[in-house]
Motif scaffolding. Structure first.
Motif, PDB file in Angstrom:
ATOM      1  N   ILE A   1      47.843  57.582  49.748  1.00  0.00           N
ATOM      2  CA  ILE A   1      49.092  57.666  50.526  1.00  0.00           C
ATOM      3  C   ILE A   1      50.103  56.675  49.935  1.00  0.00           C
ATOM      4  CG2 ILE A   1      50.090  57.456  52.845  1.00  0.00           C
ATOM      5  CD1 ILE A   1      47.952  59.462  53.012  1.00  0.00           C
TER       6      ILE A   1
ATOM      7  N   THR B   1      47.467  48.914  52.139  1.00  0.00           N
ATOM      8  CA  THR B   1      46.519  50.033  52.215  1.00  0.00           C
ATOM      9  C   THR B   1      45.403  49.711  53.211  1.00  0.00           C
ATOM     10  OG1 THR B   1      46.947  50.580  49.896  1.00  0.00           O
ATOM     11  CG2 THR B   1      44.926  51.438  50.839  1.00  0.00           C
TER      12      THR B   1
ATOM     13  N   ILE C   1      51.771  57.718  46.727  1.00  0.00           N
ATOM     14  CA  ILE C   1      52.927  58.616  46.845  1.00  0.00           C
ATOM     15  C   ILE C   1      54.220  57.802  46.910  1.00  0.00           C
ATOM     16  CG2 ILE C   1      54.022  60.332  48.339  1.00  0.00           C
ATOM     17  CD1 ILE C   1      51.188  61.209  49.113  1.00  0.00           C
TER      18      ILE C   1
ATOM     19  N   SER D   1      40.222  57.052  51.095  1.00  0.00           N
ATOM     20  CA  SER D   1      41.429  57.790  50.670  1.00  0.00           C
ATOM     21  C   SER D   1      42.762  57.176  51.062  1.00  0.00           C
ATOM     22  CB  SER D   1      41.429  59.231  51.217  1.00  0.00           C
ATOM     23  OG  SER D   1      40.358  59.902  50.704  1.00  0.00           O
ATOM     24  N   ALA D   2      42.766  55.952  51.581  1.00  0.00           N
ATOM     25  CA  ALA D   2      44.035  55.358  52.003  1.00  0.00           C
ATOM     26  C   ALA D   2      44.927  55.087  50.797  1.00  0.00           C
ATOM     27  CB  ALA D   2      43.772  54.065  52.760  1.00  0.00           C
TER      28      ALA D   2
ATOM     29  N   GLU E   1      50.334  67.641  52.679  1.00  0.00           N
ATOM     30  CA  GLU E   1      49.872  66.878  53.854  1.00  0.00           C
ATOM     31  C   GLU E   1      49.990  65.373  53.604  1.00  0.00           C
ATOM     32  OE1 GLU E   1      45.755  67.402  55.171  1.00  0.00           O
ATOM     33  OE2 GLU E   1      46.266  69.535  55.235  1.00  0.00           O
ATOM     34  N   ARG E   2      49.490  64.951  52.438  1.00  0.00           N
ATOM     35  CA  ARG E   2      49.532  63.521  52.119  1.00  0.00           C
ATOM     36  C   ARG E   2      50.971  63.034  52.018  1.00  0.00           C
ATOM     37  NH1 ARG E   2      43.974  62.609  50.442  1.00  0.00           N
ATOM     38  NH2 ARG E   2      43.138  63.888  52.080  1.00  0.00           N
ATOM     39  N   GLN E   3      51.848  63.923  51.479  1.00  0.00           N
ATOM     40  CA  GLN E   3      53.250  63.508  51.341  1.00  0.00           C
ATOM     41  C   GLN E   3      53.879  63.265  52.707  1.00  0.00           C
ATOM     42  OE1 GLN E   3      53.994  66.578  48.122  1.00  0.00           O
ATOM     43  NE2 GLN E   3      55.949  65.569  48.264  1.00  0.00           N
ATOM     44  N   GLU E   4      53.474  64.123  53.685  1.00  0.00           N
ATOM     45  CA  GLU E   4      54.035  63.919  55.036  1.00  0.00           C
ATOM     46  C   GLU E   4      53.629  62.561  55.592  1.00  0.00           C
ATOM     47  OE1 GLU E   4      52.952  67.375  57.293  1.00  0.00           O
ATOM     48  OE2 GLU E   4      54.164  68.597  55.923  1.00  0.00           O
ATOM     49  N   SER E   5      52.350  62.193  55.427  1.00  0.00           N
ATOM     50  CA  SER E   5      51.917  60.875  55.924  1.00  0.00           C
ATOM     51  C   SER E   5      52.693  59.780  55.224  1.00  0.00           C
ATOM     52  CB  SER E   5      50.443  60.599  55.679  1.00  0.00           C
ATOM     53  OG  SER E   5      49.694  61.728  55.748  1.00  0.00           O
ATOM     54  N   ALA E   6      52.920  59.974  53.911  1.00  0.00           N
ATOM     55  CA  ALA E   6      53.636  58.934  53.166  1.00  0.00           C
ATOM     56  C   ALA E   6      55.088  58.865  53.625  1.00  0.00           C
ATOM     57  CB  ALA E   6      53.575  59.218  51.672  1.00  0.00           C
TER      58      ALA E   6
END
Ligand code: ASP
Length: 428
Positions: free
Chosen positions: A374, A365, A377, A370-371, A127-132
């Motif tokens: 991202i 950031t 990554i 948790s920003a 999920e985090r990779q997609e945002s990145a």
């Protein structure tokens, strides 16, 4: 006893009780009760702080900038502030990289723990990779394009857009400086009044800070450990060494970098600085957001540290958005730790690249929980470490987020004090 004076004691009490309750809740399996009946108080506190962040940034920067005698002064204070912000971030990165290369926490993670962590956290890592990925697909100048909003109301509607709000406010402030005084006065009066009102609101919201902090802590512990306390100990055991390196780096940054800046370059005593800023640090710790903490930071820096409004109203909102020393330090340590765990060697040039990227990443950031991960990554991908490696550290990220946010906020307050004393705008 004036309870406002003892605010930090009450907040510490809330924090300790929240921690204790969170552990009890996990041990007794009260997770659902905690989520339904305790956590909402934390959300109320957090929402209230976020609610006033945008009007505060708008009001304080506009009044701050337009109260400067001319645009040259703005350029001087602005230039100084940004240079010191970048300087402290580079210091933080050097501390982090030196520590992680000497201690090498990644070498101590056993093979089975590594496989287990990767399997367990892979969904969230994806999920985090997609945002990145969406952040990375943009051209090199996209960050500057993103700074300029198309629509003021849209910019002000999202706390992640704080940099846009800062830009709008600076531009409005400059324009107000340049138009005739009688034309500027009505709008200026409005923003002055808005700022004073919001500052009063901070005091009101801080009445519930001890309760809010209690609930936020209880919620965090209960979310990390679920209804199974052994999960929390297992994670702490597996990643304890890595966490210690991040924490030691943050402590060194606060003590050495900020401590010496305050001691040698300002007239302020360290004790006064710490006592003044402590409630903001505690709110930063429990909310994990420098944006949400900004109202408290401004209140403390102006009223307790005696920093002039002209400086604090510009330096602090800017700092909350672009100055994240704790985040940069964490990103550097985490990137090298993941590489060490996966057996990937990072050379000297890779580490220099990490410094450059982390300075930029910490500017980009958002000041929300948790920003930082991202942006981590993007750093990992740039130095050739598989981004899926963040699965290794996600389990303890919230705890480190709380600590790095304290460092971020302390850094902003330090620079505000420093700039104010260089401008002769500090009451001692
Ligand atoms: N939570 C941090 C802050 O608001 C940002 C981050 O490192 O995630 O300062």
């Amino acid at each position: 006893m004036n309870w406002q004076k003892q605010l930090h004691i009450w907040i510490i009490l809330g924090l300790v009780l929240g921690l204790g309750y969170g552990i009890l809740s996990a041990a007794m399996g009260w997770g659902e009760f905690t989520q339904n009946w305790i956590s909402p108080f934390g959300d109320i506190f957090l929402n209230a702080l976020f609610m006033i962040a945008v009007p505060l940034v708008l009001g304080s920067i506009i009044t701050g900038v337009s109260s400067l005698s001319d645009t040259r002064k703005l350029a001087r204070i602005g230039g100084k502030t940004i240079a010191i912000y970048i300087g402290t971030t580079v210091f933080a990165l050097i501390i982090g990289l030196v520590l992680v290369n000497i201690v090498r926490p990644g070498d101590t993670v056993p093979e089975d723990v590594r496989t287990e962590l990767q399997a367990e956290w892979s969904d969230m890592a994806e999920e985090r990779q997609e945002s990145a990925a969406s952040a990375e697909e943009r051209g090199p100048l996209q960050a500057f394009v993103d700074m300029v909003p198309r629509n003021i109301a849209a910019a002000a509607s999202n706390n992640r857009n704080m940099l846009q709000v800062v830009l709008i406010a600076v531009l409005f402030g400059i324009a107000l400086l340049l138009i005739p005084k009688e034309k500027a006065q009505p709008l200026l009066g409005l923003f002055e009044s808005l700022t004073a009102t919001v500052i009063k609101l901070v005091e009101i919201i801080m009445w519930i800070a001890p309760l809010g902090v209690f609930a936020l802590l209880a919620d965090t512990v209960s979310l990390i450990s679920g209804d199974n306390l052994s999960e929390l100990w297992r994670l702490l055991g597996a990643l304890g060494f890595y966490m210690l390196v991040v924490l030691a780096g943050l402590v060194l940054q606060v003590v050495i970098t900020y401590g010496s800046l305050i001691k040698f370059f300002t007239p302020m005593g360290i004790k006064k600085f710490i006592m003044g800023i402590a409630p903001a640090q505690l709110v930063a710790f429990s909310t994990s957001s420098s944006g949400a903490t900004l109202p408290v930071t401004m209140d403390r820096v102006e009223n307790k540290l005696g920093v002039g409004e002209e400086v604090s109203s510009f330096v602090l909102p800017l700092g909350a958005t672009i100055n994240m020393d704790g985040t940069a330090l964490y990103q550097a340590v985490a990137a090298v730790f993941i590489a060490q765990t996966l057996g990937i060697a990072l050379g000297f040039m890779d580490q220099i690249e990490i410094i450059l990227l982390a300075v930029l990443a910490s500017i980009g950031t958002a000041a929300v929980p948790s920003a930082g991960i991202i942006m981590l990554i993007i750093i990992l991908q740039s130095v050739g470490v598989p981004a899926a490696g963040i699965a290794l550290i996600l389990g303890v990220d919230r705890i480190l987020d709380m600590c790095r946010t304290v460092c971020n906020v302390t850094g902003d307050a330090t620079v505000a004090t420093l700039v104010a004393s260089s401008e002769g705008q500090i009451e001692t």
